[in-house]
Design an enzyme around this catalytic site. Structure first.
Site, mmCIF file in Angstrom:
data_model
loop_
_atom_site.group_PDB
_atom_site.id
_atom_site.type_symbol
_atom_site.label_atom_id
_atom_site.label_comp_id
_atom_site.label_asym_id
_atom_site.label_seq_id
_atom_site.Cartn_x
_atom_site.Cartn_y
_atom_site.Cartn_z
ATOM 1 N N LYS A 40 0.832 -1.408 -0.020
ATOM 2 C CA LYS A 40 -0.052 0.001 -0.040
ATOM 3 C C LYS A 40 0.730 1.187 -0.012
ATOM 4 O O LYS A 40 0.497 2.306 -0.603
ATOM 5 C CB LYS A 40 -0.952 -0.092 1.119
ATOM 6 N N GLN B 55 -3.475 -2.351 7.346
ATOM 7 C CA GLN B 55 -3.563 -3.773 7.426
ATOM 8 C C GLN B 55 -4.360 -4.253 5.991
ATOM 9 O O GLN B 55 -3.917 -3.560 4.989
ATOM 10 C CB GLN B 55 -4.532 -3.825 8.599
ATOM 11 N N GLY C 149 2.977 -1.070 8.663
ATOM 12 C CA GLY C 149 4.662 -0.599 8.335
ATOM 13 C C GLY C 149 4.488 -0.471 6.768
ATOM 14 O O GLY C 149 4.301 -1.438 6.031
HETATM 15 P P1 GDP Z 1 2.082 -2.334 3.145
HETATM 16 O O1 GDP Z 1 2.155 -2.469 4.767
HETATM 17 O O2 GDP Z 1 0.956 -2.798 2.347
HETATM 18 O O3 GDP Z 1 2.397 -0.960 2.559
HETATM 19 O O4 GDP Z 1 3.596 -3.246 2.444
HETATM 20 P P2 GDP Z 1 4.765 -3.439 3.244
HETATM 21 O O5 GDP Z 1 5.469 -2.250 2.970
HETATM 22 O O6 GDP Z 1 4.768 -3.632 4.620
HETATM 23 O O7 GDP Z 1 5.386 -4.588 2.490
HETATM 24 C C1 GDP Z 1 5.662 -4.511 1.058
HETATM 25 C C2 GDP Z 1 7.070 -4.994 0.940
HETATM 26 O O8 GDP Z 1 7.139 -5.324 -0.487
HETATM 27 C C3 GDP Z 1 8.070 -3.655 1.127
HETATM 28 O O9 GDP Z 1 9.189 -4.216 1.511
HETATM 29 C C4 GDP Z 1 8.045 -3.385 -0.198
HETATM 30 O O10 GDP Z 1 9.270 -2.404 -0.559
HETATM 31 C C5 GDP Z 1 7.964 -4.463 -1.053
HETATM 32 N N1 GDP Z 1 7.283 -4.316 -2.516
HETATM 33 C C6 GDP Z 1 6.336 -3.388 -2.823
HETATM 34 N N2 GDP Z 1 5.940 -3.650 -4.119
HETATM 35 C C7 GDP Z 1 6.701 -4.669 -4.741
HETATM 36 C C8 GDP Z 1 6.785 -5.365 -5.744
HETATM 37 O O11 GDP Z 1 6.251 -5.284 -6.933
HETATM 38 N N3 GDP Z 1 8.001 -6.226 -5.948
HETATM 39 C C9 GDP Z 1 8.810 -6.624 -4.890
HETATM 40 N N4 GDP Z 1 9.797 -7.569 -5.073
HETATM 41 N N5 GDP Z 1 8.721 -5.879 -3.921
HETATM 42 C C10 GDP Z 1 7.573 -5.044 -3.663
HETATM 43 P P1 IMO Z 2 0.033 -2.964 7.208
HETATM 44 O O1 IMO Z 2 -0.685 -1.741 7.043
HETATM 45 C C1 IMO Z 2 0.344 -7.226 8.301
HETATM 46 C C2 IMO Z 2 -1.548 -8.038 12.200
HETATM 47 C C3 IMO Z 2 -0.410 -8.534 13.440
HETATM 48 C C4 IMO Z 2 -1.466 -9.642 14.064
HETATM 49 C C5 IMO Z 2 -2.658 -8.774 13.960
HETATM 50 C C6 IMO Z 2 -3.206 -8.193 15.079
HETATM 51 O O2 IMO Z 2 1.720 -2.702 7.289
HETATM 52 O O3 IMO Z 2 -0.264 -3.784 6.162
HETATM 53 P P2 IMO Z 2 -2.227 -5.887 16.072
HETATM 54 O O4 IMO Z 2 -0.883 -5.300 16.267
HETATM 55 O O5 IMO Z 2 -3.199 -5.006 15.320
HETATM 56 O O6 IMO Z 2 -2.851 -6.025 17.402
HETATM 57 O O7 IMO Z 2 -2.032 -7.504 15.557
HETATM 58 O O8 IMO Z 2 -2.525 -8.081 12.876
HETATM 59 N N1 IMO Z 2 -1.000 -6.876 11.709
HETATM 60 C C7 IMO Z 2 -0.427 -6.798 10.562
HETATM 61 N N2 IMO Z 2 -0.172 -7.788 9.496
HETATM 62 N N3 IMO Z 2 0.563 -6.035 8.038
HETATM 63 C C8 IMO Z 2 0.042 -5.003 8.973
HETATM 64 O O9 IMO Z 2 -0.111 -3.666 8.749
HETATM 65 C C9 IMO Z 2 -0.534 -5.360 10.264
HETATM 66 N N4 IMO Z 2 -1.151 -4.763 11.358
HETATM 67 C C10 IMO Z 2 -1.217 -5.682 12.208
HETATM 68 O O10 IMO Z 2 0.525 -9.397 12.711
HETATM 69 O O11 IMO Z 2 -1.378 -11.040 13.399
HETATM 70 MG MG MG Z 3 3.315 -3.405 6.102
#
Ligand code: GDP
Ligand code: IMO
Ligand code: MG
Length: 423
Positions: free
Chosen positions: A16, A224, A40
């Site tokens: 996202k 999430q 994150g």
């Molecule tokens: P979010 O929580 O939905 O914003 O996603 P996160 O940042 O937690 O996790 C997504 C991970 O995948 C991060 O490390 C990004 O840098 C990485 N990422 C996003 N898009 C791509 C993609 O198209 N390919 C690869 N290999 N990594 C990606």
């Molecule tokens: P983003 O926005 C993935 C998961 C936790 C746990 C459950 C409850 O980065 O996609 P909490 O801390 O909310 O009480 O945890 O939800 N969880 C996530 N998993 N991405 C997240 O956020 C998450 N935020 C919470 O691992 O299983």
């Molecule tokens: Mg994340």
């Protein structure tokens, strides 16, 4: 004015943050509407990688305003750290980052209660990020919470102490041994509260009403994912907020009729971090390959993410609940190298073949039924246009579009801003 939404359709971490950053140039305002520092969101551009937890992912764009809505829960300590980490980017926070007065505060004792609750659950723990999310939303709905606006009140300390006292009593009732230095935690907390006061507090419902009158464009950034939604997720292994489209209305103060596009974002496979059911989870070499190629470690906690094949039953469910109008498929590059890909089309549920997401998807009830599709070998990370896609990737995209009835408008082929292919 339409408020467009961007939401995760799986168990979070779909990418996202990356996409909100890419889309920010099309919008005046980026707004977070739920969740908190459990999120994150990773952004990569110009060789820099950055993880945001509470701050909306539009913050790096000069002309965007970024709103933390009333539905978000804020830990001032983590929030202050995020701001400090952005100090090299020359961002004028007072001018472009506004916080709803109705957003709730995560107290140090909320974090302690989260740890106590998880410790007490033992093996049945949720796998929470331990950021105090559950206890803070409990206080919100239980009508005990403290809000950002309360910081401006003369009796803020009295309110703080009353809630702190309740929490300490509750902690005793858990009867678990957790070590903490509350004095130190509170020292950090009140320093951060002093800093947060330098930012502009708003009434977000009024802000959005004015934005509407001024014809400004808004993108709401989900945290999430749908399968972690407190109502529609895999309860109780969920987070404590409404991660689905409806959450944007209650978490910002915008009316349902003002919602425009709902962009649903999903990985080309599935991951989950924390406990709970996951029908297509892999425990074999394929799972290990997805984890390695996708570098699947949590952005907030660093925990290894569980990996599995794409689950169309869950994806269709998520599309329906959110009213998704456009799909974005992420991490297609991670699937390069497989001879064959599997996609779950149905579940065998208590002996019966079904194509919907039932009440209880625990392992003992569900067996995924797969179809196989041919994979591709080509490294996608350098691809600049969809005309360079291997044929089997096009077929994968078309198959998902046919099954969901929704067009995939973007395919992401790497973590960088530039590795984003419009179809
Ligand atoms: P979010 O929580 O939905 O914003 O996603 P996160 O940042 O937690 O996790 C997504 C991970 O995948 C991060 O490390 C990004 O840098 C990485 N990422 C996003 N898009 C791509 C993609 O198209 N390919 C690869 N290999 N990594 C990606
Ligand atoms: P983003 O926005 C993935 C998961 C936790 C746990 C459950 C409850 O980065 O996609 P909490 O801390 O909310 O009480 O945890 O939800 N969880 C996530 N998993 N991405 C997240 O956020 C998450 N935020 C919470 O691992 O299983
Ligand atoms: Mg994340």
């Amino acid at each position: 004015m339409a408020v467009d939404l961007l939401l995760g359709l799986q168990w979070g971490d779909e990418g996202k943050g990356k996409i909100v950053d890419v889309l920010t140039s099309d919008y005046d305002i980026i707004a977070r509407f739920q969740g908190g520092p459990n999120a994150g969101h990773t952004l990569e551009f110009n060789g820099i990688k950055h993880v945001l937890h509470t701050i909306p992912s539009g913050i790096f764009h000069e002309n965007s305003e970024n709103i933390i809505g009333n539905g978000v829960v804020i830990d001032p300590v983590i929030f202050q750290k995020e701001i400090d980490e952005l100090s090299g980017f020359n961002i004028d926070f007072a001018k472009k980052l506004f916080i709803s007065r109705k957003a709730h505060l995560i107290l140090p004792t909320h974090r302690l209660l989260d740890t106590a609750s998880e410790t007490a659950k033992g093996k049945a723990k949720i796998g929470s990020t331990l950021k105090g999310i559950g206890p803070t939303y409990m206080d919100k709905t239980g009508r005990n919470g403290l809000r950002i606006g309360d910081i401006e009140l003369s009796d803020f300390m009295d309110r703080y102490n009353a809630l702190r006292g309740k929490h300490l009593e509750m902690l005793e009732n858990y009867n678990v041994d957790i070590q903490f230095d509350l004095e130190e935690l509170e020292r950090e907390f009140f320093l951060a509260i002093d800093s947060i006061k330098k930012l502009k507090f708003i009434d977000s419902e009024k802000y959005f009403s004015d934005a509407k009158k001024g014809g400004r464009t808004i993108l709401a950034e989900g945290a999430q994912g749908t399968l972690l939604d407190v109502d529609f997720g895999t309860y109780p292994f969920v987070t404590s907020s409404t991660t689905t489209a409806a959450g944007a209305c209650t978490g910002l103060g915008v009316a349902p009729g003002d919602i425009g596009d709902v962009i649903g974002i999903f990985k080309a496979y599935v991951t989950r971090v924390g406990s709970g059911p996951f029908p297509t989870e892999l425990f074999d070499a394929d799972g290990a390959q997805l984890a390695k190629a996708g570098n699947e470690f949590g952005s907030t906690t660093g925990r290894a993410r569980r990996c599995g094949w794409l689950d169309l039953v869950a994806l269709k469910y998520a599309c329906e609940i959110n009213g998704v109008t456009k799909l974005y498929m992420m991490k297609a590059d991670v699937l390069s190298g497989f001879d064959t890909l599997k996609v779950c089309t149905h579940y065998k549920y208590r002996g019966e073949k079904i194509d919907f997401f039932p009440y209880n998807i625990e392992e003992k009830n569900i067996e995924p039924i797969y179809t196989e599709v041919p994979g591709w070998k080509k490294d996608l990370t350098k691809v600049k246009s969809s005309s360079e896609f291997p044929e089997n990737l096009n077929k994968y995209v078309e198959y998902i579009e046919k099954e969901t009835g929704i067009k995939i408008e973007v395919v992401s082929v790497g973590p960088d801003r530039t590795q984003t292919i419009t179809m």
